[in-house]
Design an enzyme around this catalytic site. Structure first.
Site, PDB file in Angstrom:
ATOM      1  N   LYS A   1       3.267   8.562   8.009  1.00  0.00           N
ATOM      2  CA  LYS A   1       4.246   7.632   7.442  1.00  0.00           C
ATOM      3  C   LYS A   1       4.620   6.560   8.459  1.00  0.00           C
ATOM      4  O   LYS A   1       4.762   5.386   8.119  1.00  0.00           O
ATOM      5  CB  LYS A   1       5.506   8.402   7.000  1.00  0.00           C
ATOM      6  CG  LYS A   1       5.269   9.104   5.699  1.00  0.00           C
ATOM      7  CD  LYS A   1       6.397   9.935   5.138  1.00  0.00           C
ATOM      8  CE  LYS A   1       7.793   9.641   5.479  1.00  0.00           C
ATOM      9  NZ  LYS A   1       8.738  10.459   4.696  1.00  0.00           N
TER      10      LYS A   1
ATOM     11  N   ASP B   1      12.244   8.455   2.081  1.00  0.00           N
ATOM     12  CA  ASP B   1      11.924   9.732   1.442  1.00  0.00           C
ATOM     13  C   ASP B   1      11.050   9.435   0.240  1.00  0.00           C
ATOM     14  O   ASP B   1      11.331   8.519  -0.533  1.00  0.00           O
ATOM     15  CB  ASP B   1      13.186  10.480   1.012  1.00  0.00           C
ATOM     16  CG  ASP B   1      12.856  11.943   0.737  1.00  0.00           C
ATOM     17  OD1 ASP B   1      12.367  12.620   1.664  1.00  0.00           O
ATOM     18  OD2 ASP B   1      13.065  12.410  -0.397  1.00  0.00           O
TER      19      ASP B   1
HETATM   20  P1  IMP Z   1       8.892  13.194   2.854  1.00  0.00           P
HETATM   21  O1  IMP Z   1       9.154  11.818   2.363  1.00  0.00           O
HETATM   22  O2  IMP Z   1       8.808  13.256   4.340  1.00  0.00           O
HETATM   23  O3  IMP Z   1       9.846  14.201   2.269  1.00  0.00           O
HETATM   24  O4  IMP Z   1       7.437  13.606   2.403  1.00  0.00           O
HETATM   25  C1  IMP Z   1       7.069  13.755   1.123  1.00  0.00           C
HETATM   26  C2  IMP Z   1       5.713  14.333   0.959  1.00  0.00           C
HETATM   27  O5  IMP Z   1       5.150  13.623  -0.139  1.00  0.00           O
HETATM   28  C3  IMP Z   1       4.717  14.186   2.109  1.00  0.00           C
HETATM   29  O6  IMP Z   1       4.668  15.308   2.923  1.00  0.00           O
HETATM   30  C4  IMP Z   1       3.403  14.046   1.367  1.00  0.00           C
HETATM   31  O7  IMP Z   1       2.893  15.306   1.032  1.00  0.00           O
HETATM   32  C5  IMP Z   1       3.820  13.351   0.097  1.00  0.00           C
HETATM   33  N1  IMP Z   1       3.666  11.910   0.240  1.00  0.00           N
HETATM   34  C6  IMP Z   1       4.613  10.982   0.533  1.00  0.00           C
HETATM   35  N2  IMP Z   1       4.081   9.756   0.591  1.00  0.00           N
HETATM   36  C7  IMP Z   1       2.766   9.915   0.344  1.00  0.00           C
HETATM   37  C8  IMP Z   1       1.674   9.012   0.292  1.00  0.00           C
HETATM   38  O8  IMP Z   1       1.800   7.792   0.519  1.00  0.00           O
HETATM   39  N3  IMP Z   1       0.499   9.540  -0.006  1.00  0.00           N
HETATM   40  C9  IMP Z   1       0.293  10.859  -0.241  1.00  0.00           C
HETATM   41  N4  IMP Z   1       1.263  11.753  -0.174  1.00  0.00           N
HETATM   42  C10 IMP Z   1       2.498  11.277   0.116  1.00  0.00           C
END
Ligand code: IMP
Length: 195
Positions: A12, A69
């Protein structure tokens, strides 16, 4: 203006830095500042979690902090995994296991439509904040396709790109992704805020 990116997720972080480009005097990662904390995502919405991350790091650093998020909402699964996307197959987050679980939950389902959502937030010292949302529409493929990206990218067929996010270069993905859209919306709001 200086900005701290409130994430430990290196995938990210890379995308966010590329989306933002050269618009700030200095952009710090948590690693740059020697900060090693695991922020618990206790919110029940993307916005709450984005603000929790940005507030925590802003209080820690006293610098404007950007939290994001994101998650994948699948219609046939009533919006799951949603805010639980990172830990869908349990903790710690494992991209491969998450995809396996998603494909098995969708076995036999006709409707494979899905949406990625990001809420991005900047919290300023003193407590003021702005938030913005972005989304990307698509479908979950029957099997993995492509090697770029991270998370659910190999099984997310983007209606904008007509291929999976994992078949797209990062530049192509950022043009249409939930994160690209959320951050560009956030930067527009920031421009108005400081005008
Ligand atoms: P968080 O925003 O850190 O809670 O992460 C959310 C989760 O969603 C990540 O661990 C990924 O598994 C998934 N995710 C978030 N953004 C993406 C993306 O751009 N591509 C693929 N998976 C994503």
């Amino acid at each position: 203006m200086e900005l701290v990116i409130a994430t430990n997720n290196k995938d990210k972080l890379r995308e966010i830095k590329n989306i933002i480009g050269e618009k700030f005097d200095k952009i710090y990662s948590l690693k740059d500042l020697g900060i090693d904390i695991d922020i618990e995502e206790t919110g029940s919405t993307f916005e709450e979690n984005a603000l929790i991350k940005a507030r925590t790091i802003c209080q820690f650093t006293n610098l404007p902090s950007l939290g994001d998020d994101s998650g994948l909402s699948v219609n046939a699964l009533d919006g799951a995994p949603g805010v639980y996307s990172a830990r869908y197959a349990g903790e710690p987050c494992d991209y491969n296991n998450n995809i396996n679980k998603l494909l098995s939950e969708l076995e036999g389902k006709k409707d494979r439509t899905a949406k990625f959502t990001t809420v991005a937030a900047i919290v300023f010292p003193g407590g003021k904040f702005i938030t913005a949302e972005g989304a990307a529409e698509g479908e979950i493929t029957l099997e993995r396709c492509g090697t770029y990206g991270f998370g659910y990218d190999p099984v997310f067929y983007s209606y904008d790109l007509k291929k999976t996010f994992a078949q797209a270069t990062e530049e192509e993905k950022n043009m249409v992704s939930h994160r690209g859209r959320a951050i560009r919306n956030l930067l527009e709001k920031l421009k108005e805020e400081i005008r």
